[in-house]
Write a protein that holds these residues in place. Structure first.
Motif, PDB file in Angstrom:
ATOM      1  N   ASN A 400       0.834  -1.210   0.000  1.00 38.07           N
ATOM      2  CA  ASN A 400       0.000   0.000   0.000  1.00 38.07           C
ATOM      3  C   ASN A 400       0.864   1.253   0.000  1.00 38.07           C
ATOM      4  OD1 ASN A 400      -2.487  -1.152  -0.129  1.00 38.07           O
ATOM      5  ND2 ASN A 400      -2.767  -1.243   2.095  1.00 38.07           N
ATOM      6  N   THR A 401       1.908   1.255   0.795  1.00 37.86           N
ATOM      7  CA  THR A 401       2.805   2.413   0.858  1.00 37.86           C
ATOM      8  C   THR A 401       3.471   2.640  -0.501  1.00 37.86           C
ATOM      9  OG1 THR A 401       3.209   2.025   3.183  1.00 37.86           O
ATOM     10  CG2 THR A 401       4.845   3.340   2.033  1.00 37.86           C
ATOM     11  N   ALA A 402       3.968   1.572  -1.078  1.00 39.06           N
ATOM     12  CA  ALA A 402       4.657   1.703  -2.369  1.00 39.06           C
ATOM     13  C   ALA A 402       3.694   2.248  -3.436  1.00 39.06           C
ATOM     14  CB  ALA A 402       5.218   0.343  -2.783  1.00 39.06           C
ATOM     15  N   LYS A 403       2.477   1.719  -3.453  1.00 42.11           N
ATOM     16  CA  LYS A 403       1.487   2.172  -4.446  1.00 42.11           C
ATOM     17  C   LYS A 403       1.107   3.635  -4.218  1.00 42.11           C
ATOM     18  CE  LYS A 403      -0.881  -2.063  -5.779  1.00 42.11           C
ATOM     19  NZ  LYS A 403      -2.056  -2.902  -5.515  1.00 42.11           N
ATOM     20  N   SER A 404       0.945   3.993  -2.949  1.00 41.01           N
ATOM     21  CA  SER A 404       0.537   5.358  -2.627  1.00 41.01           C
ATOM     22  C   SER A 404       1.597   6.362  -3.106  1.00 41.01           C
ATOM     23  CB  SER A 404       0.300   5.482  -1.120  1.00 41.01           C
ATOM     24  OG  SER A 404       0.187   6.825  -0.767  1.00 41.01           O
ATOM     25  N   ILE A 405       2.857   6.038  -2.962  1.00 36.39           N
ATOM     26  CA  ILE A 405       3.930   6.942  -3.420  1.00 36.39           C
ATOM     27  C   ILE A 405       3.889   7.077  -4.952  1.00 36.39           C
ATOM     28  CG2 ILE A 405       6.457   7.200  -3.599  1.00 36.39           C
ATOM     29  CD1 ILE A 405       6.597   6.059  -0.704  1.00 36.39           C
ATOM     30  N   LEU A 406       3.668   5.955  -5.639  1.00 34.45           N
ATOM     31  CA  LEU A 406       3.582   6.008  -7.104  1.00 34.45           C
ATOM     32  C   LEU A 406       2.379   6.852  -7.545  1.00 34.45           C
ATOM     33  CD1 LEU A 406       4.369   2.301  -8.111  1.00 34.45           C
ATOM     34  CD2 LEU A 406       5.837   4.300  -8.403  1.00 34.45           C
ATOM     35  N   GLU A 407       1.282   6.650  -6.857  1.00 37.97           N
ATOM     36  CA  GLU A 407       0.020   7.334  -7.158  1.00 37.97           C
ATOM     37  C   GLU A 407       0.162   8.849  -7.013  1.00 37.97           C
ATOM     38  OE1 GLU A 407      -3.383   6.311  -8.551  1.00 37.97           O
ATOM     39  OE2 GLU A 407      -2.735   4.677  -7.233  1.00 37.97           O
ATOM     40  N   ASN A 408       0.845   9.284  -5.967  1.00 34.54           N
ATOM     41  CA  ASN A 408       0.833  10.702  -5.597  1.00 34.54           C
ATOM     42  C   ASN A 408       2.126  11.458  -5.885  1.00 34.54           C
ATOM     43  OD1 ASN A 408      -1.877  10.805  -4.179  1.00 34.54           O
ATOM     44  ND2 ASN A 408      -0.876   9.119  -3.080  1.00 34.54           N
ATOM     45  N   ASP A 409       3.101  10.782  -6.425  1.00 27.03           N
ATOM     46  CA  ASP A 409       4.417  11.403  -6.672  1.00 27.03           C
ATOM     47  C   ASP A 409       5.055  11.986  -5.422  1.00 27.03           C
ATOM     48  OD1 ASP A 409       4.360  10.890  -9.411  1.00 27.03           O
ATOM     49  OD2 ASP A 409       3.131  12.685  -9.757  1.00 27.03           O
ATOM     50  N   ARG A 410       4.582  11.551  -4.285  1.00 25.76           N
ATOM     51  CA  ARG A 410       5.198  12.003  -3.027  1.00 25.76           C
ATOM     52  C   ARG A 410       4.792  11.051  -1.900  1.00 25.76           C
ATOM     53  NH1 ARG A 410       1.557  17.305  -1.302  1.00 25.76           N
ATOM     54  NH2 ARG A 410      -0.331  16.115  -0.853  1.00 25.76           N
ATOM     55  N   ALA A 411       5.406  11.261  -0.722  1.00 27.08           N
ATOM     56  CA  ALA A 411       5.206  10.293   0.364  1.00 27.08           C
ATOM     57  C   ALA A 411       4.128  10.710   1.363  1.00 27.08           C
ATOM     58  CB  ALA A 411       6.530  10.073   1.110  1.00 27.08           C
ATOM     59  N   LEU A 412       3.648  11.962   1.243  1.00 26.22           N
ATOM     60  CA  LEU A 412       2.714  12.471   2.260  1.00 26.22           C
ATOM     61  C   LEU A 412       1.534  11.529   2.510  1.00 26.22           C
ATOM     62  CD1 LEU A 412       1.871  14.902   4.114  1.00 26.22           C
ATOM     63  CD2 LEU A 412       0.471  15.666   2.189  1.00 26.22           C
ATOM     64  N   GLU A 413       0.891  11.086   1.413  1.00 22.23           N
ATOM     65  CA  GLU A 413      -0.320  10.277   1.549  1.00 22.23           C
ATOM     66  C   GLU A 413      -0.042   8.900   2.152  1.00 22.23           C
ATOM     67  OE1 GLU A 413       0.502  12.082  -1.027  1.00 22.23           O
ATOM     68  OE2 GLU A 413      -1.124  13.565  -1.102  1.00 22.23           O
ATOM     69  N   ALA A 414       1.201   8.467   2.077  1.00 23.96           N
ATOM     70  CA  ALA A 414       1.539   7.131   2.610  1.00 23.96           C
ATOM     71  C   ALA A 414       1.682   7.153   4.132  1.00 23.96           C
ATOM     72  CB  ALA A 414       2.836   6.630   1.979  1.00 23.96           C
ATOM     73  N   LYS A 415       1.604   8.367   4.678  1.00 26.31           N
ATOM     74  CA  LYS A 415       1.809   8.532   6.125  1.00 26.31           C
ATOM     75  C   LYS A 415       0.912   7.609   6.956  1.00 26.31           C
ATOM     76  CE  LYS A 415       2.467  12.575   8.855  1.00 26.31           C
ATOM     77  NZ  LYS A 415       2.187  14.000   8.976  1.00 26.31           N
ATOM     78  N   GLU A 416      -0.322   7.444   6.450  1.00 24.15           N
ATOM     79  CA  GLU A 416      -1.270   6.626   7.236  1.00 24.15           C
ATOM     80  C   GLU A 416      -0.835   5.157   7.345  1.00 24.15           C
ATOM     81  OE1 GLU A 416      -5.055   5.396   5.379  1.00 24.15           O
ATOM     82  OE2 GLU A 416      -4.542   6.796   3.750  1.00 24.15           O
ATOM     83  N   TYR A 417       0.018   4.712   6.452  1.00 24.46           N
ATOM     84  CA  TYR A 417       0.486   3.319   6.545  1.00 24.46           C
ATOM     85  C   TYR A 417       1.798   3.214   7.335  1.00 24.46           C
ATOM     86  CZ  TYR A 417      -2.544   3.186   2.433  1.00 24.46           C
ATOM     87  OH  TYR A 417      -3.593   3.332   1.567  1.00 24.46           O
ATOM     88  N   CYS A 418       2.335   4.375   7.713  1.00 25.57           N
ATOM     89  CA  CYS A 418       3.694   4.368   8.284  1.00 25.57           C
ATOM     90  C   CYS A 418       3.695   4.749   9.763  1.00 25.57           C
ATOM     91  CB  CYS A 418       4.581   5.376   7.556  1.00 25.57           C
ATOM     92  SG  CYS A 418       4.791   4.980   5.827  1.00 25.57           S
ATOM     93  N   MET A 419       4.628   4.199  10.502  1.00 27.00           N
ATOM     94  CA  MET A 419       4.802   4.644  11.880  1.00 27.00           C
ATOM     95  C   MET A 419       5.570   5.970  11.851  1.00 27.00           C
ATOM     96  SD  MET A 419       7.669   1.861  12.995  1.00 27.00           S
ATOM     97  CE  MET A 419       7.781   2.191  14.728  1.00 27.00           C
ATOM     98  N   PRO A 420       5.343   6.838  12.863  1.00 28.03           N
ATOM     99  CA  PRO A 420       6.061   8.114  12.873  1.00 28.03           C
ATOM    100  C   PRO A 420       7.579   7.908  12.951  1.00 28.03           C
ATOM    101  CG  PRO A 420       4.291   8.077  14.496  1.00 28.03           C
ATOM    102  CD  PRO A 420       4.422   6.694  13.973  1.00 28.03           C
ATOM    103  N   ILE A 421       8.308   8.825  12.311  1.00 27.41           N
ATOM    104  CA  ILE A 421       9.775   8.763  12.318  1.00 27.41           C
ATOM    105  C   ILE A 421      10.308   8.701  13.750  1.00 27.41           C
ATOM    106  CG2 ILE A 421      11.825  10.220  11.932  1.00 27.41           C
ATOM    107  CD1 ILE A 421      11.082   8.763   9.480  1.00 27.41           C
ATOM    108  N   LYS A 422       9.693   9.510  14.630  1.00 29.63           N
ATOM    109  CA  LYS A 422      10.159   9.547  16.016  1.00 29.63           C
ATOM    110  C   LYS A 422      10.109   8.152  16.642  1.00 29.63           C
ATOM    111  CE  LYS A 422       9.902  13.197  19.349  1.00 29.63           C
ATOM    112  NZ  LYS A 422       9.061  14.205  19.954  1.00 29.63           N
ATOM    113  N   GLU A 423       9.039   7.437  16.290  1.00 29.29           N
ATOM    114  CA  GLU A 423       8.862   6.094  16.867  1.00 29.29           C
ATOM    115  C   GLU A 423       9.886   5.098  16.333  1.00 29.29           C
ATOM    116  OE1 GLU A 423       5.044   3.823  16.860  1.00 29.29           O
ATOM    117  OE2 GLU A 423       4.286   5.770  17.520  1.00 29.29           O
ATOM    118  N   ILE A 424      10.137   5.166  15.030  1.00 28.68           N
ATOM    119  CA  ILE A 424      11.099   4.195  14.485  1.00 28.68           C
ATOM    120  C   ILE A 424      12.499   4.464  15.028  1.00 28.68           C
ATOM    121  CG2 ILE A 424      11.546   5.432  12.262  1.00 28.68           C
ATOM    122  CD1 ILE A 424      11.356   1.821  11.976  1.00 28.68           C
ATOM    123  N   LEU A 425      12.799   5.751  15.277  1.00 27.37           N
ATOM    124  CA  LEU A 425      14.142   6.070  15.794  1.00 27.37           C
ATOM    125  C   LEU A 425      14.382   5.488  17.174  1.00 27.37           C
ATOM    126  CD1 LEU A 425      14.627   9.818  14.737  1.00 27.37           C
ATOM    127  CD2 LEU A 425      15.694   7.780  13.767  1.00 27.37           C
TER     128      LEU A 425
END
Ligand code: SPV
Ligand code: MG
Length: 432
Positions: A400-425
């Protein structure tokens, strides 16, 4: 002298316990209701020390007059027997896990005018923190290996989660929830051939060789302490299998499960859609015997997996094989099925459990996922493996994340599938 009742597990004694006992001592004669091993295993985890070991320790604490077993988390049965004037407890059970138990104590004590005395929770001690500290110390190969047999002997059902790398190992190691007054977690890890292969982008046909699988195992060993069961596919040639057994035992893997197939192995969940050949009973028994002869200790388990139901060879064949494999010295049997209703598994278990010589049975409820651990336990299973669920849940989120980036030419919309950067760090401690 007034009677004072104090319930505890006392698996890791700390000054909080001593405070509670000291307060009890001021009120009268202290009787400790010590949780039995089953109670601790049920609500928390396998105790580090056995009941008798814990009993000796608690009996020798100043102010303790008597130690009696408490074989439920609920104190009521013992309270009715002892009828204490006081129950003493830390005041940390008003909310959460033990709230109901507290209310039942208060209700019961009312029957004879007894009183609940709550001692202020001792700051700075936490059993779960101590537990984490112990885990941080780590484990040794021998200690980890032994754990699986110990768990099978002490828990109604051992709950195993698939892991295919360090991260999924950590999820199986650390995920905990509180439910119905109990702490629930996984007891160990299954290193699935399907998931290990899939994670490497390869088909599940014994293409990923032992060296590569050992890399996965090592990544998991490095960051976890729970026991590991390896999906050993067919175990390969007997001459190779004996080396595998020695290697795994040396590393501290607890068990290998080998399936009774020969030739090009394909995943069992294809059923009869693909061609697969079952080994002869004779050959497979030889493999089991050779594996047993190769291991150094019997802490390492060799579990025989029966594919008769998958290959539609019938229940009689499955039962005949189970008998033969147990005779050959298998430490456990795994019975596999891809039927959705789970009925043939229940039927197998009911026949198997009438055998004179029995060993623990492992089940993999992927197809019959509606069945609960309790139902499987009641049917006679000892180990339940969730064989592929972490990779199956991760994959759709990644696509879903990969498709969303292709769809939107950016990563913003993929945010809902991703954990926050702060959390992964900060997910893995020690990075800062
Ligand atoms: C695995 O997880 O690789 C197994 C179980 O062998 S199954 O995929 O159901 O055959
Ligand atoms: Mg497999």
């Amino acid at each position: 002298m007034k009677k004072v009742y104090i319930a505890m597990s006392a698996d890791l004694i700390h000054h909080g316990h001593l405070n509670v006992i000291e307060e009890g001592r001021k009120l009268g004669e202290v009787i400790i209701g010590l949780h039995t091993d089953d109670v601790i295993s049920e609500y928390w985890r396998t105790p580090l020390l056995s009941y008798n070991e814990r009993k000796v320790i608690v009996e020798n604490i100043k102010g303790v007059s008597e130690v009696v077993p408490q074989d439920e988390l609920d104190q009521v049965a013992n309270l009715l027997k002892i009828k204490p004037d006081y129950v003493v407890h830390g005041d940390d059970w008003k909310e959460g896990l033990q709230k109901n138990l507290r209310e039942r104590v208060i209700e019961t004590l009312k029957q004879w005018g007894g009183e609940l005395v709550e001692v202020k929770y001792t700051d700075g001690v936490s059993i779960s923190k101590l537990d984490e500290t112990i885990n941080l110390i780590g484990t040794t190969p021998a200690n980890r290996m032994k754990k699986l047999k110990k768990l099978i002997g002490s828990k109604p059902v051992v709950r195993i989660m698939e892991a295919h790398n360090g991260l999924t190992g950590l999820i199986a190691e650390k995920t905990k929830i509180e439910k119905d007054g109990k702490i629930k977690e996984f007891d160990g890890m299954w290193i699935s051939s399907l998931c290990d292969s899939t994670a490497k982008g390869k088909p599940d046909i014994e293409l990923v060789d032992l060296t590569s699988r050992l890399n996965t195992i090592n990544d998991i060993l490095e960051v976890t302490t729970k026991p590991i069961i390896l999906d050993g596919d067919t175990g390969g040639k007997i001459e190779h299998f004996v080396y595998t057994v020695k290697t795994l035992e040396r590393l501290g893997v607890s068990a290998i499960i080998i399936e009774d197939k020969v030739g090009l192995k394909k995943n069992s969940l294809f059923g009869t859609d693909v061609e697969q050949t079952q080994d002869t009973i004779e050959n497979f028994c030889d493999k089991i015997r050779s594996g047993r002869a190769a291991r150094v200790t019997n802490d390492f388990m060799i579990i025989a997996r029966i594919e008769s139901l998958i290959l539609k060879a019938g229940m009689d064949d499955a039962i005949a094989r189970a008998k033969a494999y147990v005779e050959a010295g298998a430490d456990g049997i795994m019975i596999h099925s891809q039927q959705k209703d789970g009925k043939e598994i229940v039927e197998f278990l009911s026949i198997f459990n009438q055998f004179e010589k029995k060993v623990p049975v492992v089940v993999v409820p992927t197809s019959y996922s509606h069945m609960t651990e309790k139902e499987l336990y009641e049917a006679g299973a000892s180990v339940v493996i969730y064989a592929n669920h972490l990779i199956r849940s991760a994959y759709p989120a990644m696509v879903n994340t990969a498709k969303s980036i292709l769809e939107n030419d950016r990563a913003l919309e993929a945010k809902e599938y991703c954990m926050p950067i702060k959390e992964i760090l900060t997910l893995i401690p020690g990075g800062k």
